[in-house]
Structure formats: C-alpha cells, structure tokens
Design an enzyme around this catalytic site. Sequence first.
Site, PDB file in Angstrom:
ATOM      1  N   LYS A 161      -1.741  -9.059 -16.805  1.00 39.28           N
ATOM      2  CA  LYS A 161      -1.601  -8.871 -18.255  1.00 39.28           C
ATOM      3  C   LYS A 161      -0.830  -7.584 -18.494  1.00 39.28           C
ATOM      4  O   LYS A 161      -1.134  -6.553 -17.868  1.00 39.28           O
ATOM      5  CB  LYS A 161      -2.985  -8.791 -18.905  1.00 39.28           C
ATOM      6  CG  LYS A 161      -3.762 -10.108 -18.849  1.00 39.28           C
ATOM      7  CD  LYS A 161      -3.181 -11.138 -19.801  1.00 39.28           C
ATOM      8  CE  LYS A 161      -4.085 -12.360 -19.907  1.00 39.28           C
ATOM      9  NZ  LYS A 161      -3.536 -13.360 -20.849  1.00 39.28           N
ATOM     10  N   ASP A 206       1.814 -11.736 -18.124  1.00 35.18           N
ATOM     11  CA  ASP A 206       1.490 -12.385 -19.399  1.00 35.18           C
ATOM     12  C   ASP A 206       1.327 -11.299 -20.457  1.00 35.18           C
ATOM     13  O   ASP A 206       0.469 -10.426 -20.335  1.00 35.18           O
ATOM     14  CB  ASP A 206       0.191 -13.197 -19.271  1.00 35.18           C
ATOM     15  CG  ASP A 206      -0.145 -13.983 -20.542  1.00 35.18           C
ATOM     16  OD1 ASP A 206       0.606 -13.897 -21.537  1.00 35.18           O
ATOM     17  OD2 ASP A 206      -1.181 -14.695 -20.528  1.00 35.18           O
ATOM     18  N   LYS A 223      -3.176 -25.577 -22.180  1.00 32.31           N
ATOM     19  CA  LYS A 223      -4.620 -25.390 -22.305  1.00 32.31           C
ATOM     20  C   LYS A 223      -5.075 -26.495 -23.239  1.00 32.31           C
ATOM     21  O   LYS A 223      -4.658 -26.505 -24.413  1.00 32.31           O
ATOM     22  CB  LYS A 223      -4.946 -24.036 -22.937  1.00 32.31           C
ATOM     23  CG  LYS A 223      -4.504 -22.833 -22.122  1.00 32.31           C
ATOM     24  CD  LYS A 223      -4.770 -21.526 -22.873  1.00 32.31           C
ATOM     25  CE  LYS A 223      -4.303 -20.332 -22.041  1.00 32.31           C
ATOM     26  NZ  LYS A 223      -4.412 -19.060 -22.796  1.00 32.31           N
ATOM     27  N   LYS A 234      -1.758 -13.282 -11.951  1.00 28.20           N
ATOM     28  CA  LYS A 234      -1.177 -13.066 -13.284  1.00 28.20           C
ATOM     29  C   LYS A 234      -1.634 -11.706 -13.778  1.00 28.20           C
ATOM     30  O   LYS A 234      -2.827 -11.415 -13.821  1.00 28.20           O
ATOM     31  CB  LYS A 234      -1.641 -14.200 -14.199  1.00 28.20           C
ATOM     32  CG  LYS A 234      -1.343 -14.018 -15.659  1.00 28.20           C
ATOM     33  CD  LYS A 234      -1.462 -15.357 -16.390  1.00 28.20           C
ATOM     34  CE  LYS A 234      -2.341 -15.271 -17.618  1.00 28.20           C
ATOM     35  NZ  LYS A 234      -2.425 -16.563 -18.328  1.00 28.20           N
ATOM     36  N   ASP A 243       2.839 -20.147 -23.901  1.00 29.46           N
ATOM     37  CA  ASP A 243       1.403 -20.437 -23.986  1.00 29.46           C
ATOM     38  C   ASP A 243       1.076 -20.649 -25.472  1.00 29.46           C
ATOM     39  O   ASP A 243       1.112 -21.789 -25.967  1.00 29.46           O
ATOM     40  CB  ASP A 243       0.625 -19.264 -23.350  1.00 29.46           C
ATOM     41  CG  ASP A 243      -0.880 -19.309 -23.526  1.00 29.46           C
ATOM     42  OD1 ASP A 243      -1.388 -20.194 -24.222  1.00 29.46           O
ATOM     43  OD2 ASP A 243      -1.584 -18.433 -22.966  1.00 29.46           O
ATOM     44  N   SER A 277      -6.222 -14.412 -13.372  1.00 28.82           N
ATOM     45  CA  SER A 277      -5.609 -13.682 -14.478  1.00 28.82           C
ATOM     46  C   SER A 277      -6.302 -12.326 -14.545  1.00 28.82           C
ATOM     47  O   SER A 277      -7.497 -12.255 -14.827  1.00 28.82           O
ATOM     48  CB  SER A 277      -5.800 -14.477 -15.774  1.00 28.82           C
ATOM     49  OG  SER A 277      -5.330 -13.742 -16.880  1.00 28.82           O
ATOM     50  N   GLU A 296       4.972 -14.876 -19.226  1.00 25.46           N
ATOM     51  CA  GLU A 296       4.296 -15.730 -20.210  1.00 25.46           C
ATOM     52  C   GLU A 296       4.265 -15.057 -21.587  1.00 25.46           C
ATOM     53  O   GLU A 296       3.876 -13.895 -21.709  1.00 25.46           O
ATOM     54  CB  GLU A 296       2.863 -15.984 -19.701  1.00 25.46           C
ATOM     55  CG  GLU A 296       2.066 -17.019 -20.469  1.00 25.46           C
ATOM     56  CD  GLU A 296       0.712 -17.302 -19.777  1.00 25.46           C
ATOM     57  OE1 GLU A 296       0.609 -17.136 -18.543  1.00 25.46           O
ATOM     58  OE2 GLU A 296      -0.225 -17.676 -20.482  1.00 25.46           O
ATOM     59  N   GLY A 327      -6.368 -20.944 -18.912  1.00 29.45           N
ATOM     60  CA  GLY A 327      -7.800 -20.841 -19.185  1.00 29.45           C
ATOM     61  C   GLY A 327      -8.047 -19.929 -20.367  1.00 29.45           C
ATOM     62  O   GLY A 327      -7.170 -19.168 -20.781  1.00 29.45           O
TER      63      GLY A 327
HETATM   64  O1  OSB Z   1      -3.172 -15.755 -22.465  1.00 29.47           O
HETATM   65  O2  OSB Z   1      -3.822 -17.003 -20.908  1.00 29.47           O
HETATM   66  C1  OSB Z   1      -4.093 -16.205 -21.784  1.00 29.47           C
HETATM   67  C2  OSB Z   1      -7.829 -15.385 -21.729  1.00 29.47           C
HETATM   68  C3  OSB Z   1      -8.076 -15.275 -23.071  1.00 29.47           C
HETATM   69  C4  OSB Z   1      -7.042 -15.429 -23.964  1.00 29.47           C
HETATM   70  C5  OSB Z   1      -5.757 -15.696 -23.508  1.00 29.47           C
HETATM   71  C6  OSB Z   1      -5.487 -15.820 -22.161  1.00 29.47           C
HETATM   72  C7  OSB Z   1      -6.536 -15.633 -21.254  1.00 29.47           C
HETATM   73  C8  OSB Z   1      -6.372 -15.653 -19.812  1.00 29.47           C
HETATM   74  C9  OSB Z   1      -7.618 -15.978 -19.010  1.00 29.47           C
HETATM   75  O3  OSB Z   1      -5.344 -15.351 -19.249  1.00 29.47           O
HETATM   76  C10 OSB Z   1      -7.430 -17.007 -17.971  1.00 29.47           C
HETATM   77  C11 OSB Z   1      -8.773 -17.439 -17.400  1.00 29.47           C
HETATM   78  O4  OSB Z   1      -9.529 -18.147 -18.100  1.00 29.47           O
HETATM   79  O5  OSB Z   1      -9.063 -17.052 -16.273  1.00 29.47           O
HETATM   80 MG    MG Z   2      -1.360 -16.581 -21.857  1.00 29.73          MG
END
Ligand code: OSB
Ligand code: MG
Length: 373
Positions: free
Chosen positions: A166, A192, A266, A164, A242, A138, A217, A294
Amino acid sequence: MSPLDQITLREIRLPLREPFRISSGSVSERRITLLELRDADGIVAWSEGVAPEEPNYREEAIDTAWTAISQWVVPRVLGRAFAHPRDVYAVLEQDFRGNFMAKAAVEMGMWVLEAMRQGVPLATLLGGTRSAIATGISLGIQSSPEALVDKASAAVAQGYRKVKIKIAPGQDVAYVRAVREALGPDAPLMADANNAYTLADAGLLAQLDDLDLMMIEQPLAWDDIVQHASLQRQLRTPLCLDESITSVDSARNMVTLDAGRIINIKPGRVGGFASSLAIHDYCVSAGVPVWCGGMLESGIGRACNVALASLPGFTKPGDLSPSSRYWAQDIVSPEWTMTADGMVPVPLDRPGLGVTVNVDRIDDLTVRRVVLR
Ligand code: OSB
Ligand code: MG
C-alpha cells in the site's frame, strides 16, 4: 430455487491481529455484516457484506449498506421465485442505482443457497476449474521502509506469490524501492494507492517503472477511468483498476480507453457473482488478466472469494490470505490455510461455502441483529 422465507442480518465485531492502514484510513477492528438466508424448504446459507467501517474506499459503508439491504434489497428477493441465482441481479438493478456492496451481500447468498440446494460446492456452481488458488498478501502502510521490508521478507518466506504494498504520498517510491532492493529482481511486487494521487503526480508514479512492478492498482480517483487512461500512456507498468470497476460496462470502458490492463475483481464491490462472472467472461474474451481482491473478509466472505477465484480467467494471485493473517480466530471451521508454496486449497469435497459456520461464536460476536421475513 425455492422462495426465500427469511434473512437474518447481523453485525459482528472482529478485531484484526494488527491495524491495516491504506492511504485513506486505518482499521483495527472490522465491523462485518453477516446474512443468514433461509428458503421455504428450510435450507440455510450464509453470506457476508464487504462494506467497510467508513466510506473511504468507495461511497458505501456498513451503516449505509445496512439500510440499503434491509430497506431495498431484501424486499426485492423475499418470497420471490427465481429459476436460478443468475437471475437475481437483474431484479436488484432495475431502477435501483449503485449500492453494489449491499446488493452483493444478498446476491451472493442466493448463489450459496442454490449450491446448498444442489449439494455442490459453490466453486462448482460458479464454473470454477482450479482446486487451489495462488495467493498474495496485501501489506498496509508501515511506519518506515525498514518495517515494510521486514513484513515483505517474512511474506515471501511464508510462500506468498505476490506482495502488494500500500502506498500514499510520502510513503511510496522509497518504500517500494527498499523492498525491491531487499528481495531482489524476481520478487513479485505490486503497489496499491487507493486513489491517493492525481495526474499531477504522473512524474512521481513513473519512477515506479524502474522497480518492475507487476502492476500499480488504482492510483487515481475511485470513480475515474478517463484520467487513468492518460496516466497509463505515461507509464510502462500496467495499471490495475479496483475501485473504478463496478460492472462489465466499466470493465469495457477501461479496455476501450486503455485505462488499465488488469482488473481486480471483488464480488462484493461489483454487485455479486453474476456481475463478477460477466466481468470475468468479458476479460477472458478481451485478453485482460483478472485476479480476486479482498476486503479483509471473515471466513465466510473468503469462501466466496476463493470459489470465484477458481474460474479460469483468474490468472494472477489473489488477495486471499489465510485466516491467521487477519484474525486470532476466524468464524469458520476449518480456518482458511495456505500451503508452503502460497496456494489456498478450494474446498471441493463439501457443498456451498465448503466450511462450517461457527454460529455460537458468531452469536458471541454479534452487536445487532434483525430478522427480515
Ligand atoms: O484496495 O484492495 C484494496 C482492504 C480494504 C480496502 C481496500 C483494499 C483492501 C486490501 C485488503 O488490499 C486485501 C485483503 O483482504 O487481504
Ligand atoms: Mg485495491
């Protein structure tokens, strides 16, 4: 299970190797809740709470979760005899709303405790069937499309099976397109948004359809399902929820309304393992793929995620990067690693979490600690 005698609650501070930025905020040092559970026979298990520093993901944050764990969650489990950890969640749900991350921290610890008692890996206790988990990365929001392309290319070269990206308004289509053009049509990409858009942005999000993403996402509000259904009707790309999924009921609502076609599970967000298993089983029966997300966990929370992701319905790569992607040094040994083809091995040769918790290092990192008994 033997009754629980004591839970030690701690907060540690663990600096990330690089800041992680999502649409709603940035973090450079994680404040992580750790729990050490001890039963009447002296068996010990560790678990992790995923509540972040600020309430910018869902409504929980570490300080609200700390209160909820110590005031309401722990008193419901201390000294109480449970036949099996699957029975714990019902007790935490009775007349006790929300606070999923606080509940999950304790509930997951009870599963780890039972795995230790039985002398089996956590993955086995949960019903896992895989010995290695396909893994994605991510990538937080970067300062420019070029910087993002560099990170994404490096990730593919390292073997990650999903990248992924952001996104946020102003840092979306051009950024994702730059990565698609640099990495080619076959690169497994997704985006995401962490709630950064509204239905008024449907036209903009539809431009992502041309970029052949595996999924988008949580583009809309963190607690919405209905508007996602309206958006899904306007997009070819599957939506993945999510934040909005906290229970098997919300998963069912998503499927009933066609508000999304994939779920990011999660365990820390949905109240723990019993709820995760219910969502997983429902999604398998409904033909909905799931994958394990995660929350920038330490090696303890990561062990829980890896164990869960070994179940058969987790058919897409998880956000389960190796320890070195996050930390200069993790708090478990061995650290979590990834093979050159993007697989994280499930530790099936050791009971419980499958890794050794480095208590001396945790002591050094601890900034507050309370013993509940
Ligand atoms: O939206 O998935 C998410 C981390 C913090 C808060 C939200 C998200 C995330 C990640 C991190 O995408 C994923 C990881 O732990 O590598
Ligand atoms: Mg997410």
